[in-house]
Motif scaffolding. Structure first.
Motif, PDB file in Angstrom:
ATOM      1  N   TYR A   3     -22.211   3.702  -3.176  1.00 13.75           N
ATOM      2  CA  TYR A   3     -20.830   4.079  -2.860  1.00 13.75           C
ATOM      3  C   TYR A   3     -20.689   5.026  -1.666  1.00 13.75           C
ATOM      4  N   SER A  26     -26.171   6.154  -7.104  1.00 12.91           N
ATOM      5  CA  SER A  26     -24.722   6.040  -6.920  1.00 12.91           C
ATOM      6  C   SER A  26     -24.363   6.191  -5.444  1.00 12.91           C
ATOM      7  N   TYR A  27     -24.973   7.181  -4.785  1.00  8.67           N
ATOM      8  CA  TYR A  27     -24.672   7.391  -3.364  1.00  8.67           C
ATOM      9  C   TYR A  27     -25.100   6.185  -2.538  1.00  8.67           C
ATOM     10  N   THR A  68     -12.232   2.976  -1.049  1.00  7.59           N
ATOM     11  CA  THR A  68     -12.403   4.402  -0.805  1.00  7.59           C
ATOM     12  C   THR A  68     -12.832   5.056  -2.109  1.00  7.59           C
ATOM     13  N   ASN A  69     -13.563   6.166  -1.995  1.00  5.11           N
ATOM     14  CA  ASN A  69     -13.979   6.917  -3.178  1.00  5.11           C
ATOM     15  C   ASN A  69     -12.880   7.834  -3.704  1.00  5.11           C
ATOM     16  N   TYR A  92     -24.333  15.221  -1.438  1.00  2.00           N
ATOM     17  CA  TYR A  92     -23.839  14.712  -2.719  1.00  2.00           C
ATOM     18  C   TYR A  92     -24.846  14.945  -3.839  1.00  2.00           C
ATOM     19  N   LEU A 102     -17.718  12.573  -5.128  1.00  2.00           N
ATOM     20  CA  LEU A 102     -18.201  11.870  -3.938  1.00  2.00           C
ATOM     21  C   LEU A 102     -17.030  11.485  -3.045  1.00  2.00           C
ATOM     22  N   THR A 103     -17.028  12.014  -1.816  1.00  2.00           N
ATOM     23  CA  THR A 103     -16.003  11.652  -0.855  1.00  2.00           C
ATOM     24  C   THR A 103     -16.529  10.542   0.056  1.00  2.00           C
ATOM     25  N   ASP A 104     -15.698  10.108   0.986  1.00  2.00           N
ATOM     26  CA  ASP A 104     -16.102   9.051   1.924  1.00  2.00           C
ATOM     27  C   ASP A 104     -16.919   9.599   3.093  1.00  2.00           C
ATOM     28  N   ALA A 122     -11.654  13.094  -5.604  1.00  2.00           N
ATOM     29  CA  ALA A 122     -12.899  12.328  -5.704  1.00  2.00           C
ATOM     30  C   ALA A 122     -13.386  12.466  -7.152  1.00  2.00           C
ATOM     31  N   GLY A 127     -20.223   0.836   0.279  1.00  2.00           N
ATOM     32  CA  GLY A 127     -19.409   2.022   0.482  1.00  2.00           C
ATOM     33  C   GLY A 127     -18.207   1.755   1.362  1.00  2.00           C
ATOM     34  N   GLN A 155     -14.085   0.319  -8.509  1.00  2.00           N
ATOM     35  CA  GLN A 155     -14.360  -0.732  -7.526  1.00  2.00           C
ATOM     36  C   GLN A 155     -13.196  -1.661  -7.201  1.00  2.00           C
TER      37      GLN A 155
END
Length: 312
Positions: A212, A208-209, A227-228, A196, A187-189, A183, A219, A47
């Motif tokens: 983020y 989590s999704y 960014t993730n 996911y 998890l990508t952006d 990632a 997110g 974070q």
């Protein structure tokens, strides 16, 4: 001294010779001639200061505390070292950044005592920093990844694959002089929630999704400097959980808050079992690990408990 007022103030302080950027939250009716208890915050991986610390900062200021949330070296608004790259969050540096944050708070004439509050990985960072920094008078951890060995190292095959990937990334960055972004949790952006959850296959994937993910509460769209994607050698340090192995050395009174039904509960209970200091525990039913990041009811429970503990 800079002009400070109640609410959020942007501040900087030196660590590793560069200026880290933070938000200093001050209580309503702030008076620089009065004395306040101050809290340095430590955030979850991966974070920036606008996420959990941006939730806890105003809440703790509302409860009468000075609160510092900041971006670690190479994260968010804080620059990386010359020749290095953004999105690199390394445990040993996080501890040193925390020591420097404590030093900065110690220069403020209205700060009379400094406390440490860490959420998720931030719990481990703060507890590790506090082992040899007794300027931190009390500790509180929320959903802390404290005794993480049993959680992180259970499947050695998977762990060793992560380490192999991190080692490869470290070598590649050294040889090419270019960043290698991955990632860390898959998890990508850009992924959808369904994509996911299917990919992750873990009990925490949904929550989590929702925090983020692409359109998550905190997110990459909601938080501009987040960014993730992270530097690929991350696992070489994030798999080392220092606070677990120094738990019996922690001298400061400690509060441990966690969701007893969360998959990460073992990371708090294992830590509690190793503490030899004066400590209190608040195990709460009905909230998951990520609920303590943002869910209003969960955050009220944790911030009320932390305020009461720090005011004792």
């Amino acid at each position: 001294m800079m002009n400070l007022s109640a609410g959020k103030n942007t501040v900087t302080f030196k660590s590793f010779g560069i200026e880290l950027v933070g938000n200093l939250y001050l209580p309503e009716g702030f008076d620089e001639n009065k004395k306040y208890k101050a809290i340095v915050g430590a955030s979850p991986f991966p974070q920036v200061k606008e996420q959990v610390l941006g939730t806890y900062g105003p809440e703790m200021a509302k409860r009468g505390f000075v609160f510092l949330g900041f971006d670690y070296l190479g994260m968010g608004d804080s620059p990386s070292l010359p020749g290095e790259f953004k999105q690199s969050r390394y445990m040993f540096r996080l501890i040193e950044n925390t020591w420097d944050a404590v030093s900065y708070l110690g220069t403020l004439p209205f700060v009379e005592e400094i406390m440490g509050l860490g959420v998720c990985q931030g719990g481990s960072i703060m507890a590790s920093a506090a082992v040899t920094d007794h300027r931190i008078k009390k500790l509180a951890t929320v959903s802390g990844m404290m005794a993480a060995d049993a959680f992180q190292w259970t499947d050695k095959t998977v762990v060793n694959q992560m380490i192999a990937g991190a080692n490869h990334s470290k070598q590649k960055i050294y040889e090419t002089g270019a960043p290698d972004y991955v990632a860390p949790f898959g998890l990508t952006d850009d992924q959808s929630r369904e994509e996911y959850i299917e990919l992750a296959g873990t009990p925490m994937a949904g929550e989590s999704y929702d925090y983020y993910g692409k359109d998550g509460i905190k997110g990459p769209k909601a938080v501009e400097n987040f960014t993730n994607m992270h530097i690929g050698d991350q696992a070489m340090e994030s798999l080392i959980s220092i606070s677990e192995h120094y738990a019996d050395k922690i001298a400061q009174p400690t509060l441990v808050v966690y969701g007893k039904d969360a998959p990460t509960a073992i990371c708090s209970t294992g830590f509690i079992d190793k503490l030899t200091n004066e400590h209190e525990v608040l195990a709460v039913s009905g909230f998951g690990h990520v609920d303590f990041y943002h869910h209003p009811d969960a955050v009220k429970v944790s911030t009320d408990a932390v305020a009461e503990f720090f005011n004792k």
